[in-house]
Design a protein around this motif. Structure first.
Motif, PDB file in Angstrom:
ATOM      1  N   SER A  66       0.800  -1.215   0.000  1.00 44.54           N
ATOM      2  CA  SER A  66       0.000   0.000   0.000  1.00 44.54           C
ATOM      3  C   SER A  66       0.840   1.275   0.000  1.00 44.54           C
ATOM      4  CB  SER A  66      -0.899   0.011   1.232  1.00 44.54           C
ATOM      5  OG  SER A  66      -1.559   1.248   1.354  1.00 44.54           O
ATOM      6  N   PRO A  67       0.381   2.270  -0.750  1.00 36.48           N
ATOM      7  CA  PRO A  67       1.024   3.582  -0.646  1.00 36.48           C
ATOM      8  C   PRO A  67       0.711   4.254   0.694  1.00 36.48           C
ATOM      9  CG  PRO A  67      -0.831   3.668  -2.163  1.00 36.48           C
ATOM     10  CD  PRO A  67      -0.648   2.233  -1.766  1.00 36.48           C
ATOM     11  N   LYS A  68      -0.294   3.746   1.413  1.00 36.89           N
ATOM     12  CA  LYS A  68      -0.659   4.299   2.721  1.00 36.89           C
ATOM     13  C   LYS A  68       0.048   3.571   3.866  1.00 36.89           C
ATOM     14  CE  LYS A  68      -5.355   5.483   1.341  1.00 36.89           C
ATOM     15  NZ  LYS A  68      -6.771   5.247   1.615  1.00 36.89           N
ATOM     16  N   GLY A  69       0.880   2.601   3.573  1.00 34.40           N
ATOM     17  CA  GLY A  69       1.500   1.773   4.596  1.00 34.40           C
ATOM     18  C   GLY A  69       2.633   2.455   5.331  1.00 34.40           C
ATOM     19  N   LEU A  70       3.814   1.908   5.237  1.00 33.77           N
ATOM     20  CA  LEU A  70       4.966   2.394   5.992  1.00 33.77           C
ATOM     21  C   LEU A  70       5.354   3.822   5.637  1.00 33.77           C
ATOM     22  CD1 LEU A  70       7.282  -0.747   6.007  1.00 33.77           C
ATOM     23  CD2 LEU A  70       6.026   0.230   7.917  1.00 33.77           C
ATOM     24  N   GLU A  71       5.139   4.204   4.396  1.00 29.82           N
ATOM     25  CA  GLU A  71       5.549   5.537   3.959  1.00 29.82           C
ATOM     26  C   GLU A  71       4.764   6.652   4.637  1.00 29.82           C
ATOM     27  OE1 GLU A  71       4.988   5.258  -0.221  1.00 29.82           O
ATOM     28  OE2 GLU A  71       6.417   3.626  -0.416  1.00 29.82           O
ATOM     29  N   SER A  72       3.614   6.338   5.198  1.00 27.16           N
ATOM     30  CA  SER A  72       2.775   7.363   5.806  1.00 27.16           C
ATOM     31  C   SER A  72       3.067   7.567   7.287  1.00 27.16           C
ATOM     32  CB  SER A  72       1.304   7.005   5.610  1.00 27.16           C
ATOM     33  OG  SER A  72       1.015   5.798   6.254  1.00 27.16           O
ATOM     34  N   PHE A  73       3.992   6.801   7.844  1.00 32.06           N
ATOM     35  CA  PHE A  73       4.341   7.009   9.244  1.00 32.06           C
ATOM     36  C   PHE A  73       4.900   8.408   9.426  1.00 32.06           C
ATOM     37  CE2 PHE A  73       4.691   3.563  12.515  1.00 32.06           C
ATOM     38  CZ  PHE A  73       3.629   2.844  12.012  1.00 32.06           C
ATOM     39  N   GLY A  74       4.536   9.055  10.499  1.00 35.08           N
ATOM     40  CA  GLY A  74       4.966  10.424  10.742  1.00 35.08           C
ATOM     41  C   GLY A  74       3.961  11.446  10.263  1.00 35.08           C
ATOM     42  N   GLN A  75       2.928  11.020   9.571  1.00 35.19           N
ATOM     43  CA  GLN A  75       1.877  11.908   9.077  1.00 35.19           C
ATOM     44  C   GLN A  75       0.573  11.603   9.798  1.00 35.19           C
ATOM     45  OE1 GLN A  75       1.638  11.433   4.848  1.00 35.19           O
ATOM     46  NE2 GLN A  75       3.844  11.418   4.601  1.00 35.19           N
ATOM     47  N   MET A  76       0.625  11.563  11.092  1.00 40.12           N
ATOM     48  CA  MET A  76      -0.504  11.096  11.882  1.00 40.12           C
ATOM     49  C   MET A  76      -1.553  12.158  12.176  1.00 40.12           C
ATOM     50  SD  MET A  76      -0.125   7.917  12.242  1.00 40.12           S
ATOM     51  CE  MET A  76       0.861   7.539  10.822  1.00 40.12           C
ATOM     52  N   THR A  84      -5.952   4.004   8.707  1.00 33.90           N
ATOM     53  CA  THR A  84      -5.566   2.912   7.810  1.00 33.90           C
ATOM     54  C   THR A  84      -4.123   2.460   7.988  1.00 33.90           C
ATOM     55  OG1 THR A  84      -5.062   4.492   6.048  1.00 33.90           O
ATOM     56  CG2 THR A  84      -7.260   3.484   6.045  1.00 33.90           C
ATOM     57  N   SER A  85      -3.251   3.342   8.434  1.00 31.88           N
ATOM     58  CA  SER A  85      -1.846   2.946   8.532  1.00 31.88           C
ATOM     59  C   SER A  85      -1.392   2.577   9.934  1.00 31.88           C
ATOM     60  CB  SER A  85      -0.946   4.058   7.983  1.00 31.88           C
ATOM     61  OG  SER A  85      -1.033   5.203   8.797  1.00 31.88           O
ATOM     62  N   LEU A  86      -2.165   2.925  10.966  1.00 29.50           N
ATOM     63  CA  LEU A  86      -1.733   2.631  12.329  1.00 29.50           C
ATOM     64  C   LEU A  86      -2.829   1.953  13.161  1.00 29.50           C
ATOM     65  CD1 LEU A  86       0.512   2.980  14.467  1.00 29.50           C
ATOM     66  CD2 LEU A  86      -0.564   5.144  15.070  1.00 29.50           C
ATOM     67  N   GLU A  87      -3.964   2.608  13.319  1.00 24.55           N
ATOM     68  CA  GLU A  87      -4.997   2.111  14.227  1.00 24.55           C
ATOM     69  C   GLU A  87      -5.609   0.797  13.752  1.00 24.55           C
ATOM     70  OE1 GLU A  87      -7.759   5.317  14.512  1.00 24.55           O
ATOM     71  OE2 GLU A  87      -6.337   6.628  15.565  1.00 24.55           O
ATOM     72  N   HIS A  88      -5.981   0.733  12.488  1.00 26.65           N
ATOM     73  CA  HIS A  88      -6.607  -0.476  11.930  1.00 26.65           C
ATOM     74  C   HIS A  88      -5.681  -1.687  12.060  1.00 26.65           C
ATOM     75  CE1 HIS A  88      -9.024  -2.947   9.202  1.00 26.65           C
ATOM     76  NE2 HIS A  88      -7.939  -3.150   8.473  1.00 26.65           N
ATOM     77  N   PRO A  89      -4.431  -1.603  11.617  1.00 27.65           N
ATOM     78  CA  PRO A  89      -3.564  -2.783  11.747  1.00 27.65           C
ATOM     79  C   PRO A  89      -3.296  -3.186  13.200  1.00 27.65           C
ATOM     80  CG  PRO A  89      -2.596  -1.213  10.209  1.00 27.65           C
ATOM     81  CD  PRO A  89      -3.766  -0.545  10.840  1.00 27.65           C
ATOM     82  N   LEU A  90      -3.009  -2.221  14.065  1.00 28.44           N
ATOM     83  CA  LEU A  90      -2.671  -2.565  15.449  1.00 28.44           C
ATOM     84  C   LEU A  90      -3.846  -3.167  16.214  1.00 28.44           C
ATOM     85  CD1 LEU A  90      -0.318   0.346  16.559  1.00 28.44           C
ATOM     86  CD2 LEU A  90       0.280  -2.005  15.999  1.00 28.44           C
ATOM     87  N   LEU A  91      -5.012  -2.573  16.092  1.00 27.29           N
ATOM     88  CA  LEU A  91      -6.158  -3.119  16.819  1.00 27.29           C
ATOM     89  C   LEU A  91      -6.612  -4.453  16.250  1.00 27.29           C
ATOM     90  CD1 LEU A  91      -6.294  -0.684  18.633  1.00 27.29           C
ATOM     91  CD2 LEU A  91      -8.745  -0.720  18.315  1.00 27.29           C
ATOM     92  N   ASN A  92      -6.470  -4.645  14.961  1.00 25.59           N
ATOM     93  CA  ASN A  92      -6.846  -5.936  14.387  1.00 25.59           C
ATOM     94  C   ASN A  92      -5.850  -7.026  14.762  1.00 25.59           C
ATOM     95  OD1 ASN A  92      -9.359  -5.433  13.158  1.00 25.59           O
ATOM     96  ND2 ASN A  92      -8.325  -4.263  11.586  1.00 25.59           N
ATOM     97  N   ILE A  93      -4.589  -6.682  14.888  1.00 31.88           N
ATOM     98  CA  ILE A  93      -3.617  -7.655  15.391  1.00 31.88           C
ATOM     99  C   ILE A  93      -3.981  -8.033  16.824  1.00 31.88           C
ATOM    100  CG2 ILE A  93      -1.208  -7.964  16.103  1.00 31.88           C
ATOM    101  CD1 ILE A  93      -0.450  -6.276  13.593  1.00 31.88           C
ATOM    102  N   LEU A  94      -4.313  -7.047  17.639  1.00 30.39           N
ATOM    103  CA  LEU A  94      -4.734  -7.312  19.017  1.00 30.39           C
ATOM    104  C   LEU A  94      -6.002  -8.181  19.037  1.00 30.39           C
ATOM    105  CD1 LEU A  94      -4.451  -6.875  22.057  1.00 30.39           C
ATOM    106  CD2 LEU A  94      -5.730  -4.749  21.774  1.00 30.39           C
ATOM    107  N   ALA A  95      -6.952  -7.905  18.155  1.00 28.08           N
ATOM    108  CA  ALA A  95      -8.183  -8.695  18.081  1.00 28.08           C
ATOM    109  C   ALA A  95      -7.874 -10.147  17.730  1.00 28.08           C
ATOM    110  CB  ALA A  95      -9.129  -8.094  17.038  1.00 28.08           C
ATOM    111  N   ILE A  96      -6.967 -10.362  16.791  1.00 35.29           N
ATOM    112  CA  ILE A  96      -6.624 -11.723  16.387  1.00 35.29           C
ATOM    113  C   ILE A  96      -5.848 -12.429  17.491  1.00 35.29           C
ATOM    114  CG2 ILE A  96      -5.315 -13.079  14.694  1.00 35.29           C
ATOM    115  CD1 ILE A  96      -6.259 -10.921  12.632  1.00 35.29           C
ATOM    116  N   VAL A  97      -5.054 -11.693  18.248  1.00 39.80           N
ATOM    117  CA  VAL A  97      -4.386 -12.278  19.418  1.00 39.80           C
ATOM    118  C   VAL A  97      -5.441 -12.742  20.430  1.00 39.80           C
ATOM    119  CG1 VAL A  97      -2.962 -11.708  21.436  1.00 39.80           C
ATOM    120  CG2 VAL A  97      -2.179 -11.086  19.150  1.00 39.80           C
ATOM    121  N   LEU A  98      -6.462 -11.926  20.675  1.00 43.84           N
ATOM    122  CA  LEU A  98      -7.533 -12.317  21.600  1.00 43.84           C
ATOM    123  C   LEU A  98      -8.282 -13.558  21.110  1.00 43.84           C
ATOM    124  CD1 LEU A  98      -8.974  -8.828  22.579  1.00 43.84           C
ATOM    125  CD2 LEU A  98      -7.732 -10.410  24.058  1.00 43.84           C
ATOM    126  N   ILE A  99      -8.564 -13.611  19.830  1.00 46.38           N
ATOM    127  CA  ILE A  99      -9.244 -14.774  19.264  1.00 46.38           C
ATOM    128  C   ILE A  99      -8.374 -16.022  19.424  1.00 46.38           C
ATOM    129  CG2 ILE A  99     -10.028 -15.800  17.075  1.00 46.38           C
ATOM    130  CD1 ILE A  99     -10.981 -12.885  16.345  1.00 46.38           C
TER     131      ILE A  99
END
Length: 142
Positions: A66-76, A84-99
C-alpha cells in the motif's frame, strides 16, 4: 496488484466477520444451554480462527504493498491516514491475538462450559475490536 489484494482483503473481511460472529453466537448458545462441546462446535471456532489469521496475512501483504503503509508514518495528523496505517492494523492484530487466546484456552479446558465461555468471551472481544477499527468510509465505497 495492490488493487486486487485490497479487493480480496475487503471481500474476505465479510466472510471472516461472519464466521467470527457465528462462532461467538454458537459459543454463547452452548454456554447458556449447558450442552456438551462437540466436534461441530470445535470446527465452527476453528473456521473463525483460520478466517481471521488468513485475513491477517492478506492484511500484511496489503500493508506492505500500500502507498498508505509504511511511507505514511509520521503523518498522523490526518485522521483517515492514521486509521488505515496505524490504528486499523494494530487493533486488528490485538483482536486476532484475543481470538487466538480464546482458541488456546478452550483447548486446555476440560469442561464444556469453560470451552464455550472461552470462545465466546475472546471471540466477541476480538469481533468488537475488529468492528471498531474498520475504515468504514473506504470499505463501504469499494
Amino acid at each position: 496488484m495492490y488493487h486486487y489484494v485490497q479487493k480480496f482483503h475487503s471481500g474476505w473481511a465479510y466472510l471472516a466477520l461472519l464466521v467470527i460472529a457465528i462462532a461467538a453466537i454458537n459459543a454463547f448458545s452452548g454456554w447458556f444451554s449447558k450442552r456438551e462441546f462437540t466436534a461441530k462446535d470445535k470446527r465452527i471456532a476453528l473456521f473463525g480462527l483460520i478466517a481471521t489469521h488468513l485475513q491477517l496475512v492478506i492484511g500484511f501483504v496489503l500493508y506492505f504493498l500500500s502507498p498508505k503503509g509504511l511511507e505514511s508514518f509520521g503523518q498522523m495528523e490526518d485522521a483517515e491516514l492514521r486509521l488505515t496505517s496505524l490504528e486499523h492494523p494494530l487493533l486488528n492484530i490485538l483482536a486476532i491475538v484475543l481470538i487466538t487466546i480464546g482458541w488456546s484456552r478452550h483447548k486446555k479446558a476440560v469442561v464444556s462450559d469453560l470451552k464455550f465461555k472461552s470462545i465466546f468471551v475472546f471471540y466477541l472481544l476480538g469481533l468488537i475490536l475488529i468492528l471498531a477499527r474498520i475504515p468504514w468510509n473506504s470499505w463501504l465505497s469499494i
